[in-house]
Design a protein around this motif. Sequence first.
Motif, short mmCIF file in Angstrom:
data_model
loop_
_atom_site.label_atom_id
_atom_site.label_comp_id
_atom_site.label_asym_id
_atom_site.label_seq_id
_atom_site.Cartn_x
_atom_site.Cartn_y
_atom_site.Cartn_z
N UNK A 1 0.83 -1.21 0.00
CA UNK A 1 0.00 0.00 0.00
C UNK A 1 0.86 1.26 0.00
N UNK A 2 1.97 1.24 0.71
CA UNK A 2 2.89 2.39 0.69
C UNK A 2 3.46 2.59 -0.71
N UNK A 3 3.78 1.49 -1.38
CA UNK A 3 4.33 1.58 -2.73
C UNK A 3 3.34 2.25 -3.67
N UNK A 4 2.08 1.89 -3.59
CA UNK A 4 1.05 2.48 -4.46
C UNK A 4 0.94 3.98 -4.22
N UNK A 5 1.05 4.40 -2.95
CA UNK A 5 0.91 5.83 -2.68
C UNK A 5 2.16 6.61 -3.12
N UNK A 6 3.33 5.99 -3.09
CA UNK A 6 4.53 6.66 -3.61
C UNK A 6 4.36 6.98 -5.09
N UNK A 7 3.76 6.06 -5.84
CA UNK A 7 3.51 6.33 -7.26
C UNK A 7 2.55 7.50 -7.44
N UNK A 8 1.56 7.61 -6.55
CA UNK A 8 0.62 8.74 -6.63
C UNK A 8 1.35 10.06 -6.42
N UNK A 9 2.23 10.11 -5.40
CA UNK A 9 3.02 11.33 -5.15
C UNK A 9 3.89 11.65 -6.35
N UNK A 10 4.48 10.62 -6.95
CA UNK A 10 5.43 10.82 -8.05
C UNK A 10 4.77 11.41 -9.29
N UNK A 11 3.47 11.22 -9.45
CA UNK A 11 2.77 11.73 -10.64
C UNK A 11 3.01 13.22 -10.85
N UNK A 12 3.10 13.98 -9.75
CA UNK A 12 3.26 15.43 -9.87
C UNK A 12 4.66 15.84 -10.35
N UNK A 13 5.57 14.88 -10.44
CA UNK A 13 6.94 15.22 -10.79
C UNK A 13 7.36 14.64 -12.14
N UNK A 14 6.37 14.24 -12.94
CA UNK A 14 6.68 13.77 -14.29
C UNK A 14 7.18 14.93 -15.14
N UNK A 15 8.10 14.62 -16.02
CA UNK A 15 8.79 15.65 -16.80
C UNK A 15 7.82 16.58 -17.52
N UNK A 16 6.76 16.04 -18.09
CA UNK A 16 5.83 16.88 -18.86
C UNK A 16 5.22 17.98 -17.98
N UNK A 17 5.01 17.68 -16.69
CA UNK A 17 4.44 18.69 -15.80
C UNK A 17 5.48 19.74 -15.40
N UNK A 18 6.71 19.29 -15.20
CA UNK A 18 7.77 20.24 -14.85
C UNK A 18 8.13 21.11 -16.05
N UNK A 19 8.13 20.53 -17.25
CA UNK A 19 8.37 21.31 -18.46
C UNK A 19 7.35 22.43 -18.60
N UNK A 20 6.11 22.12 -18.29
CA UNK A 20 5.06 23.13 -18.40
C UNK A 20 5.32 24.29 -17.44
#
Length: 510
Positions: free
Chosen positions: A482-501
């Motif tokens: 369950x912790x692993x699944x939530x780490x992926x949720x947090x990571x979504x905000x740091x995908x390159x396409x979002x930082x590029x924007x």
Amino acid sequence: MTVYNINQGIGWASSGVEYAQSYRGKILRELGIPAKFIFTDIMRGDNIQEMTRALDFEDDEVIWLYRFYTDFTIEPCSLREEDIAPSFPEGDYTVNVISPGKKQYVYKDDNRFLTIYFSRTNTDKVCKVEFVDSGCLIRTDYYTSGKIFSEYSAPFEGQARVYMRRFFNRDGSTAFEEYLTYTSNKDLWEKSCLYKFPDGIFYSKMELAEDFMKKLPLEDGDIIIADRTTLMGQAIFKHRGNHKLGVVIHAEHFSESLTDEDNILWNNFYEYPFHHSDEVDFFITSTEKQKENLARQFEKYFNRKPKIVAIPVGSLDKLRRPEKARKPHALCTVSRLAPEKHIDWVVRAVVEAREKVGDLTLDIFGRGVEEKRISDLIKENNAGDYIKLRGHQKMDEIYKDYSGYIAGSTSEGFGLSLMEAVGSGLPMIGLDVPYGNQTFIEDGKNGYLIPYPDGGVLDSKALIHEFADRIDKLFNEDHVSEFSMHSYIIAEDFLTEKIEKKMKTLLEEL
């Protein structure tokens, strides 16, 4: 538009600042925006090109202050031993191969020898040659496609000290010379530098930095981003012209214990640009929490509202998921092996936790000044079978093999390794300290934040026990999935396409 990014040094065990620049370079390339990365420190151990290339900088993106005034470019070492041998002193000698990267010529007639150092990345190419006479280092020559500079040394209080550097053009002519003087004290620090050019003299490195800024080929619309301002701050502010200027905050920016209602003690790395914030067009923090804190402090102590944007200093090209089962009860940690990272706490915690998690392992990635001390600590605890020093490695595809990440650092401005770890779905354990841990670890959701004492006496034994307790809790209470699944949720905000924007929006606004 070109974005000029200004830093000091770079090395094989680079800090988060250099990694942050590397990420920014990738984003700017993706956006089609030209960038230059300026380094102002003297770098003598290896060819700067090897170290910048290791962090994915393109050679034509790099500007080195000490090569700026010559006609050499940033390029790999390309000369073989036989190419430079004609310049060696005459006489009979024997050749000793000390290691794959090191060879000595020992002269028979007197107490002379020279040592050839080969490139780390082009192992048959020469990087530098040291000349020793009568037990004293007298000269070191540095090479790429030619001799780029020489250092001249003399004994000073029992040690070889560089007193002059001569930088060359491709035709062998002298581009300029640097003279160094020393004060006679315990630490032998460099007292002053003088730079002699064919058409003039600069009496300090600050004067050289100002000349460099004046000659930098800035054009209309170019933007300057200062990652470090320790040497260059005054020169940048004085000679920026009408170009937009930004300052990146890479660490905690103030001392909480020495701040009160009336006064704030800024981190000395940022004090100059903070006191001249009315001349800064924008500040960049890595996290929203630091942005809010800094904005509140500027208004409270300076009655100013400068432009502050939160743009992570790193990004994830994708979320990485394991192709096979993760190693059970396997922790990793990734950082420079430096005192402030407290890898020793992590080691001791793993030793303690293994009493309850019998097959627990820890892999430590990174290099630094603490490496020997940590190695000795592992041996003292007979932990060599389950705690390993793995050195510096490219980590992208490695995190996902582990079942947890642990960090002992008491301060992270962002924490690139933390971001990469959540991007591979790792449960996280770390201290409840600004700003990286609080960004990437949500207590009880993807890991554990351990309370850290705010002032007072630090009880390291108690903290180590807390770390060990969280390791036990993570693996024995079966929170990993369950912790692993939530780490992926947090990571979504740091995908390159979002930082590029975010970066594109900032540059368009400027």
